[in-house]
Motif scaffolding. Structure first.
Motif, short mmCIF file in Angstrom:
data_model
loop_
_atom_site.label_atom_id
_atom_site.label_comp_id
_atom_site.label_asym_id
_atom_site.label_seq_id
_atom_site.Cartn_x
_atom_site.Cartn_y
_atom_site.Cartn_z
N TRP A 3 35.56 79.10 -0.33
CA TRP A 3 35.64 77.84 -1.06
C TRP A 3 36.56 77.97 -2.26
N ASN A 4 37.34 76.92 -2.50
CA ASN A 4 38.25 76.94 -3.63
C ASN A 4 38.45 75.52 -4.14
N THR A 5 38.76 75.43 -5.42
CA THR A 5 39.06 74.14 -6.04
C THR A 5 40.50 73.75 -5.74
N VAL A 6 40.81 72.48 -5.95
CA VAL A 6 42.16 71.98 -5.78
C VAL A 6 42.54 71.15 -7.01
N ARG A 7 43.84 70.93 -7.17
CA ARG A 7 44.34 70.08 -8.26
C ARG A 7 45.03 68.88 -7.61
N ALA A 8 44.26 67.81 -7.49
CA ALA A 8 44.78 66.62 -6.82
C ALA A 8 45.52 65.74 -7.83
N PRO A 9 46.58 65.06 -7.39
CA PRO A 9 47.33 64.20 -8.29
C PRO A 9 46.62 62.87 -8.53
N GLU A 10 47.01 62.22 -9.59
CA GLU A 10 46.46 60.90 -9.87
C GLU A 10 46.85 59.93 -8.77
N GLY A 11 45.92 59.10 -8.36
CA GLY A 11 46.20 58.11 -7.34
C GLY A 11 46.05 58.61 -5.92
N SER A 12 45.50 59.82 -5.75
CA SER A 12 45.29 60.34 -4.40
C SER A 12 44.29 59.49 -3.64
N THR A 13 44.61 59.19 -2.39
CA THR A 13 43.67 58.50 -1.51
C THR A 13 42.68 59.48 -0.91
N LEU A 14 43.19 60.63 -0.42
CA LEU A 14 42.32 61.61 0.23
C LEU A 14 41.21 62.10 -0.69
N PHE A 15 41.55 62.35 -1.95
CA PHE A 15 40.62 63.00 -2.86
C PHE A 15 39.89 62.03 -3.80
N GLU A 16 39.97 60.75 -3.52
CA GLU A 16 39.30 59.77 -4.38
C GLU A 16 37.79 60.05 -4.42
N GLY A 17 37.29 60.27 -5.60
CA GLY A 17 35.87 60.51 -5.80
C GLY A 17 35.44 61.95 -5.58
N ILE A 18 36.34 62.81 -5.13
CA ILE A 18 35.98 64.21 -4.85
C ILE A 18 37.01 65.16 -5.48
N GLU A 19 37.66 64.71 -6.53
CA GLU A 19 38.72 65.50 -7.15
C GLU A 19 38.22 66.85 -7.65
N ASP A 20 36.97 66.94 -8.05
CA ASP A 20 36.44 68.17 -8.65
C ASP A 20 35.66 69.03 -7.66
N GLN A 21 35.70 68.69 -6.39
CA GLN A 21 34.93 69.43 -5.39
C GLN A 21 35.69 70.65 -4.87
N ARG A 22 34.95 71.52 -4.19
CA ARG A 22 35.56 72.69 -3.55
C ARG A 22 35.70 72.44 -2.05
N PHE A 78 43.36 73.34 3.89
CA PHE A 78 41.95 73.71 4.10
C PHE A 78 41.38 72.94 5.28
N HIS A 79 40.15 73.30 5.63
CA HIS A 79 39.45 72.67 6.75
C HIS A 79 38.43 71.66 6.23
N PRO A 80 38.74 70.37 6.24
CA PRO A 80 37.72 69.39 5.80
C PRO A 80 36.48 69.41 6.67
N GLU A 81 36.65 69.74 7.96
CA GLU A 81 35.49 69.74 8.87
C GLU A 81 34.53 70.88 8.57
N LYS A 82 34.95 71.85 7.75
CA LYS A 82 34.08 72.96 7.35
C LYS A 82 33.71 72.89 5.88
N SER A 83 34.05 71.78 5.24
CA SER A 83 33.91 71.67 3.79
C SER A 83 32.73 70.82 3.35
N GLY A 84 31.70 70.75 4.18
CA GLY A 84 30.48 70.06 3.78
C GLY A 84 30.70 68.60 3.48
N GLU A 85 29.91 68.08 2.54
CA GLU A 85 29.97 66.66 2.22
C GLU A 85 31.31 66.26 1.61
N ALA A 86 31.91 67.18 0.84
CA ALA A 86 33.23 66.87 0.26
C ALA A 86 34.26 66.67 1.36
#
Length: 213
Positions: free
Chosen positions: A125-144, A193-201
């Motif tokens: 598991w690792n964190t990411v640095r998503a840009p402002e206005g991301s659609t993919l990471f909306e609401g999960i910017e701080d997740q692993r 990364f693998h979203p299908e292995k990344s739990g609820e995030a």
């Protein structure tokens, strides 16, 4: 009840596709694992999974003429999501063990080995640095998110002066060096990364993508 968006998962012999199918189903899509060109072209979304070596995945895709169907979707502004090596092959080329293979060239960059002074594969598991206005990471910017890879694109040199088009949104992570964890570029998106292995995030990221179809 509203219609579930249709998502085709490209079946070209890659391993671990069934976990992606299940995750997409949980996220709200009507999913079909297929290599049928008509389905690949007409589904609301296309997912290109991938595990293993860059060159081997490109060879497997070419064996069923998949780059042509992926390219036609992109040219027609039809959504495509690449995962892991399915993310990597969208760049210009990959170099593994000194052997270079051409990718699809949708984005500039070369897939190369992560630094030799860190443990590889980068697994976990690792964190990411998503840009402002991301659609993919909306609401999960701080997740692993869950990564399994030894190679990545470690620089980005996109000409943002081309016309008035919106530049791609690039998400970064770090393992020995900064590397590209995701790209969002109009109809084309991909994650290292693998979203299908990344739990609820990961489920929420897929849900965000499906909602945008």
């Amino acid at each position: 009840m509203s219609r579930r968006p249709s998502v085709a998962v490209l079946d070209y012999g890659s391993g671990n596709v069934h976990s992606a199918v299940r995750a997409l189903d949980r996220a709200g899509a009507q999913v079909e694992l297929t290599q049928d060109p008509e389905t690949l072209l007409n589904a609301d979304g296309l997912v290109v999974p991938g595990v293993g070596a860059f060159a081997a995945v490109m060879d497997a895709l070419k064996a069923i003429d998949a780059p042509r169907w992926i390219g036609r979707r992109i040219a027609g502004a039809r959504p495509v999501l690449g995962i892991c090596v399915g993310h990597q092959i969208l760049f210009e080329r990959g170099v593994e063990h000194g052997i270079a293979a051409e990718g699809m060239g949708e984005w500039p960059g070369e897939v190369t080995a992560l630094p030799s002074d860190v443990v590889v594969p980068h697994m976990g598991w690792n964190t990411v640095r998503a840009p402002e206005g991301s659609t993919l990471f909306e609401g999960i910017e701080d997740q692993r998110f869950y990564f399994v890879h030894s190679y990545a694109v470690q620089s980005w040199d996109f000409d943002q002066s081309i016309g008035s088009m919106n530049p791609p949104k690039v998400t970064w992570s770090h393992h020995g060096a900064d590397f590209i964890a995701a790209v969002e570029n109009g109809p084309l998106a991909a994650t290292q990364f693998h979203p299908e292995k990344s739990g609820e995030a990961g489920t929420q990221l897929l849900r965000n993508w499906i909602t945008s179809l």
